[in-house]
Motif scaffolding. Structure first.
Motif, PDB file in Angstrom:
ATOM      1  N   UNK A   1       0.831  -1.209   0.000  1.00 35.90           N
ATOM      2  CA  UNK A   1       0.000   0.000   0.000  1.00 35.90           C
ATOM      3  C   UNK A   1       0.867   1.261   0.000  1.00 35.90           C
ATOM      4  N   UNK A   2       0.308   2.346  -0.517  1.00 33.99           N
ATOM      5  CA  UNK A   2       1.022   3.623  -0.495  1.00 33.99           C
ATOM      6  C   UNK A   2       0.085   4.813  -0.282  1.00 33.99           C
ATOM      7  N   UNK A   3      -1.131   4.547   0.198  1.00 32.30           N
ATOM      8  CA  UNK A   3      -2.106   5.613   0.439  1.00 32.30           C
ATOM      9  C   UNK A   3      -2.847   5.346   1.743  1.00 32.30           C
ATOM     10  N   UNK A   4      -3.020   6.400   2.557  1.00 31.99           N
ATOM     11  CA  UNK A   4      -3.918   6.360   3.714  1.00 31.99           C
ATOM     12  C   UNK A   4      -4.868   7.538   3.588  1.00 31.99           C
ATOM     13  N   UNK A   5      -6.118   7.321   3.943  1.00 31.31           N
ATOM     14  CA  UNK A   5      -7.119   8.385   3.807  1.00 31.31           C
ATOM     15  C   UNK A   5      -7.715   8.708   5.180  1.00 31.31           C
ATOM     16  N   UNK A   6      -7.042   9.566   5.938  1.00 29.78           N
ATOM     17  CA  UNK A   6      -7.535   9.907   7.283  1.00 29.78           C
ATOM     18  C   UNK A   6      -8.846  10.671   7.241  1.00 29.78           C
ATOM     19  N   UNK A   7      -9.637  10.480   8.288  1.00 33.14           N
ATOM     20  CA  UNK A   7     -10.895  11.199   8.424  1.00 33.14           C
ATOM     21  C   UNK A   7     -10.620  12.607   8.935  1.00 33.14           C
TER      22      UNK A   7
END
Length: 337
Positions: free
Chosen positions: A274-280
């Motif tokens: 993985x290379x993406x995180x989508x924080x709230x």
């Protein structure tokens, strides 16, 4: 890959580290050691659908529903930009309270005041809506296909057909969007062969982004008594998705952090490619109590990762935050510089 090879790798628990190592090598070669943080504005938890796996399903009368105003959405998006994130994800249930005109206005207002990319995750809208959103400036659209088994899809999403979903996904690409897709690992009734079909779809379609997450049983849905997805199988799906798509942006969903609270997203990075995180990034952050209440409004038993937590995941995984807006590496010819 042939399906029998994919199936064998998905089933091979004993030698999965070799698969993880291969995925990490591909990730390093194709995407580099940087990673993307994409700030999510979850602006409505109303939904017109009856997806059996989702706590937002229309018949769930226990969920406290909310809708953000146009001003609240814009203000939250601008806050994301001020925090240094260059992608804003506008996400909601399938909620037609928001008209084509209002959503276009929101997109334009954000882009007039911030140099960001806008990703939409709004479910299926009429083609003319999606064309208008693109013309207003939205450049990316995330529409998970959920499963490539058409029968399972129709069971999980009553009254809907996988064929129609895939036609919409392909229409998004024709409209010029960078297109994200994704599946759920561990749906009740799902087989290894079903997951192999997901991998084949990733390889054939070569999406600009993939969002993979595990099935998490929700207390207020018909699937409440089913077990959660297998975390190790989920990570093998991550790894294979990285290997067959090479430089696709691969996101570790918030449900990964729910399934494995201590190190789920970290493992998705170092083992799954993985290379993406989508924080709230919603604005209800005045106190811990406010945060808990807001998260309950979206769905129970789901953990929402904050920007600070997401940055910690990157540091732990040895990644640095990428410059720029994180456009598709496929559209950039594979360059991550």
């Amino acid at each position: 890959m042939e399906r029998k090879e994919i199936v064998a790798l998905l089933r091979d628990e004993q030698n999965q580290q070799a698969l993880f190592d291969r995925a990490d090598t591909v990730r390093r070669e194709e995407c580099g050691d940087t990673a993307q943080l994409r700030g999510v504005v979850h602006f409505s938890n109303y939904c017109c659908r009856e997806d059996l796996y989702c706590g937002l399903l229309k018949s769930n009368t226990k969920t406290k529903r909310f809708r953000m105003s146009e001003d609240q959405i814009v203000e939250t998006a601008l806050g994301i930009a001020e925090s240094g994130l260059r992608t804003v994800v506008l996400q909601s249930g399938e909620d037609y309270h928001y008209t084509r005109e209002s959503l276009c206005s929101i997109i334009r207002r954000i882009l007039e005041q911030a140099d960001v990319a806008i990703t939409l995750s709004l479910g299926e809208r009429p083609l003319e809506d999606m064309r208008a959103f693109r013309e207003a400036g939205a450049s990316r659209y995330l529409m998970k296909h959920e499963t490539m088994n058409p029968k399972l899809y129709s069971v999980m999403r009553p009254g809907l057909r996988l064929k129609d979903r895939l036609e919409t996904i392909r229409a998004l690409r024709e409209l010029g969007y960078q297109v994200g897709v994704g599946n759920i690992v561990g749906l009740p009734g799902q087989t290894i062969e079903d997951l192999a079909m997901d991998i084949e779809f990733f390889e054939e379609f070569q999406p600009d982004m993939i969002n993979i997450g595990p099935f998490i049983p929700h207390a207020d849905t018909p699937l409440r008594d089913n077990p959660a997805g297998d975390p190790e199988l989920m990570l093998r799906v991550f790894a294979l998705a990285r290997i067959v798509t090479r430089n696709t942006h691969l996101a570790a969903a918030n449900t990964v952090a729910t399934l494995l609270p201590e190190d789920g997203q970290y493992r998705a990075f170092v083992q799954g490619g993985a290379n993406v995180v989508m924080p709230n990034c919603n604005p209800f952050r005045k106190s811990k109590a406010d945060k808990i209440e807001y998260e309950f409004q979206i769905t129970t038993q789901k953990r929402y990762v904050t920007i600070d937590e997401a940055r910690n995941v990157l540091r732990r995984a040895g990644r640095t935050l990428a410059d720029g807006k994180g456009d598709s590496l496929k559209m950039q010819g594979g360059s991550f510089d």
